[in-house]
Structures are given as C-alpha cells and as structure tokens.
Design an enzyme around this catalytic site. Structure first.
Site, mmCIF file in Angstrom:
data_model
loop_
_atom_site.group_PDB
_atom_site.id
_atom_site.type_symbol
_atom_site.label_atom_id
_atom_site.label_comp_id
_atom_site.label_asym_id
_atom_site.label_seq_id
_atom_site.Cartn_x
_atom_site.Cartn_y
_atom_site.Cartn_z
ATOM 1 C CG ASN A 81 -3.938 -27.213 0.824
ATOM 2 O OD1 ASN A 81 -5.413 -26.792 0.689
ATOM 3 N ND2 ASN A 81 -3.906 -27.696 1.605
ATOM 4 N N PRO A 209 -1.732 -33.295 7.957
ATOM 5 C CG PRO A 209 -3.329 -33.804 6.266
ATOM 6 C CD PRO A 209 -3.622 -33.861 7.907
ATOM 7 C CG LEU A 210 -0.283 -25.978 7.088
ATOM 8 C CD1 LEU A 210 0.126 -25.968 8.423
ATOM 9 C CD2 LEU A 210 0.918 -25.125 6.645
ATOM 10 C CB CYS A 211 -5.608 -28.408 4.208
ATOM 11 S SG CYS A 211 -5.854 -29.617 3.915
ATOM 12 C CB THR A 212 -6.515 -30.845 8.090
ATOM 13 O OG1 THR A 212 -6.756 -32.064 6.954
ATOM 14 C CG2 THR A 212 -7.275 -31.146 9.473
#
Length: 430
Positions: A81, A209-212
C-alpha cells in the site's frame, strides 16, 4: 459557530470565497454568507474505504473544511500500500487502515475530528448510517457498493401519499478507479438512478488491489490472484520460469494452491475456468487516477454541504489513457429496480429448464455469489454449513425442471451475501 481565530480564518479564506459570495452556478436557494461555511463544518460525513481512494478523500475533505468525518474499513495496512496510500508509513504495516488514516488526518488538520471504525460495513446498522448527512464510497467491491446502496434506500421513509420523504434521503457519492480509468457519481436514494439501476455498468470483477488479496481475501478470485502475484514469485516453481497463463501445467499449479488458500478462508468457487480467466488479466492501481476521482467526489460533497453549485447530473467518466478526458452523463432511474423502486420482478423461464440454469442466469445478472432460493413453502437451493440438512435436496434440485419445482406465477425469494435485501421473483413459465 464559525471560528474568529485569525489563523483559522486565513486558513479557510479560499473556501470562504466560495461560501460567502454569490455565484452563477449556485442552486436557487443559495444565500451568500458565513452560515454556509458553518453548515460545511457541521456536516457529518462518512467515508467508506481507507485505501488508495479513501486516503485521497480523507485528505481532500479535511482540507475543504469538513470537521466531523468518520471512516470505516476492515482492512489492515500491507507493505504494497505504501507506494500510493500516502497516509501510511512502513511502521504502520499490519495496523488498521481506518485507525491510522484517522489519526494522521487529525494530527495534520487541527480542529478536524476523524473517527475510525475497523470493521465491515455490514457490521453497522441503520442507526449508524442514519446520523450522516453525506456518505462517500471509495470501495473496490461491487457487492459492498450494492450493500450500502440498499441500506441507504431502506433509510428513505415514505410520506402518507406513498412518495419518498426528501428529509430522510442521505446522498451517496460513489467513486471508483481501475488503472487509468475512473468514475464518480452522485446518488439520491429512491430519487435518482441507484447502483442496482445501473448494474450492467459493472462487469464481473477480475482486477483486485493487492492489499485485499494479500490480507483479507473475500472472493475466489482473490485467492487465485494472490498465488499469481505473491506465491509464484516467492516459490519460483518450474526452475524459476515466468508464469504462463496458457500453460496447463502452470494453471494447474496455481489452481491447487489457490484451492488451499480458499479452503483456509472458507471461500468457495475456485475452479480451473476461473483460475485461467483471472491469470490472464490484471490492471495496477494508478495514483493519479485516485487523485482525480477523489477530488471530484470531495467537490461534490462540498457542493452538497453548502449549495454553492449544483451537483453533477449524475455520472462522471474519466480516462487518462491518451491524455485526460472527462464527460458527464445522466443515468436514468430504472422504475423496475428491485432496490430503489420496490416490487416484484417478473422472470421468464422455460418449464423444461433446470434450477441450475436459473441460478446461473441470476448470478450473472445480479452479480450473486452463493444464492439461496426458496418459495413460501420450501427451500429450493441452500448450500450452507449452518443448514446442512438442505444440502442433499439442493443438489438434487439443481437438475430438476422448473415446472416440477414451481407453478406459473409463484414467487421465489432469492437471498445472497451480495444483496442488502432479498430479491422477489415472480416466475413466468413460458
């Protein structure tokens, strides 16, 4: 009251030029004066999502004069992030996004009170959402958009003549980005086109999104994407060759590990077809797109809170693939929308078609995940660990013709985690 502190007055000079002066773009009932800035500072506003779009929104709202802001997000901060979600630092990794973002904004903007809620939006009830004057969504999920859309429609009360009470309407501003494209829209629940009125605008989601996907996977696609972008580079299978989405051996490797991850998070739906589809497409988040869409959403909130100008009518498109381009179109309200117009949806099915074909049609049309179908007398389909007694009958019903399950004109209730309320279908056997 409006602050008389000279430093505070100087800080908001640019905003006061908009609220204290007449304008050619004002709404008809706008009256210039300090009361408009006071109304702005007293407006209670909720930001849903504290990711790439949410960070920009919180910053913009605080610097526009809003003093009472709340933010809700269930995610925690991941190292991925940090390149675009500028309210977070390396030392914040693993902490709540909502809590860190709220603390950062409060520290930087004196007088701005930001309250954080580290939870799912579904964990809050009507009383929570009813207290806000404006709600802004910075979500990366269609089901979440649909849920809050349904919640705000439910909060609208009807007058004696059956018409919606305008005093109970909470405007929703929705922003969304994907790569170099984005959109912002203003929704007046039950008065203008809602999320479900324009559900066809949202294709099945394949970019995440990568964070998810790394921290809070909720969909089978999240599990597949995680194996692709995290596990494959770390483990370097097949002697470190690059992942080839057209190589069946590579696809099988990803499928096996994605299935294990899905099992860990109690997620269903990982199969070879979905795995192949997800592997072949991913679009990264672009910080500049988030900035533009967040600015548009914050501007609409400013207009709604002060009446200095008319809100957009009602859907803004943005793209910066070949230069920057924006356009605004007016989305029409669907009088047959089950969310904002109520009623029952006539649904034509062939008498010889199976229940499985109906479920597929409903899932594609309404973006459902794991629907449950029932009539007034029996459950037609219900696969749930909480009600295992229905599983065998549900599997048998999948291959049963509709004429053997329901009669013409009979109603079917469809519930799903993607819906804030159940759908009522009036079946027409044709």
């Amino acid at each position: 009251m409006v602050s008389v502190d000279p430093l505070a007055t100087e800080r908001w000079r640019s905003i006061r030029r908009l609220t204290d002066r007449d304008s050619a773009y004002k709404v008809p009932w706008f009256v210039p004066g300090p009361e408009n800035f006071e109304a702005l500072q007293n407006t209670k506003i909720l930001v849903i999502g504290a990711g790439g779009l949410g960070c920009e929104l919180l910053k913009n709202l605080a610097l526009s004069g809003f003093r009472t802001i709340e933010v809700i997000d269930m995610d925690t901060i991941d190292v991925s992030n940090l390149n675009r979600q500028f309210l977070f630092r390396e030392s914040d990794v693993g902490k709540s996004k909502a809590e860190v973002a709220a603390a950062f904004v409060q520290q930087r903007v004196v007088g701005c009170q930001v309250t954080a809620h580290n939870c799912r939006i579904e964990d809050k009830g009507q009383e929570f959402y009813r207290k806000f004057s404006i709600i802004i969504c910075g979500l990366d999920s269609i089901p979440a958009r649909r849920w809050i859309n349904g919640m705000l429609c439910d909060l609208v009360l009807e007058m004696a003549d059956g018409k919606p009470d305008e005093n109970t309407i909470i405007p929703m501003i929705d922003g969304g980005t994907e790569g170099f494209k984005g959109n912002a829209r203003v929704i007046y629940p039950k008065f203008t086109a809602c999320i479900d009125c324009t559900l066809d605008l949202y294709p099945p989601q394949v970019n995440f999104p990568l964070c998810t996907i790394a921290h809070t996977p909720r969909l089978p696609e999240h599990c597949i994407e995680y194996i692709k972008v995290v596990v494959w580079p770390e483990e370097k299978p097949f002697e470190g060759v690059s992942l080839d989405a057209d190589d069946p051996i590579h696809v099988e490797w990803v499928l096996e590990r994605a299935s294990l991850r899905a099992e860990k998070y109690n997620i269903r739906g990982v199969d070879r077809r979905l795995t192949s589809g997800v592997l072949k497409r991913i679009i990264p988040a672009v910080a500049s797109t988030n900035a533009v869409i967040a600015a548009s959403c914050a501007l609409e909130a400013l207009k709604l809170a002060t009446n200095i100008a008319k809100p957009i009518d009602n859907y803004l498109n943005f793209t910066q693939i070949h230069g920057a381009y924006t356009s605004v179109v007016s989305m029409m309200k669907d009088d047959n929308c089950l969310t904002c117009s109520g009623g029952r949806l006539p649904f034509e099915v062939s008498p010889s078609s199976t229940l499985e074909s109906l479920i597929i049609r409903l899932s594609e049309r309404f973006h459902l995940k794991h629907p449950t179908l029932a009539t007034s007398t029996r459950k037609l389909y219900c696969i749930s660990s909480f009600m295992p007694q229905f599983e065998q009958e549900s599997k048998e019903n999948l291959h049963t013709s509709m004429k053997d399950l329901v009669s013409d004109g009979e109603e079917i209730l469809v519930s799903d985690e993607a819906l804030s309320r159940a759908l009522t279908l009036r079946i027409q056997l044709i």
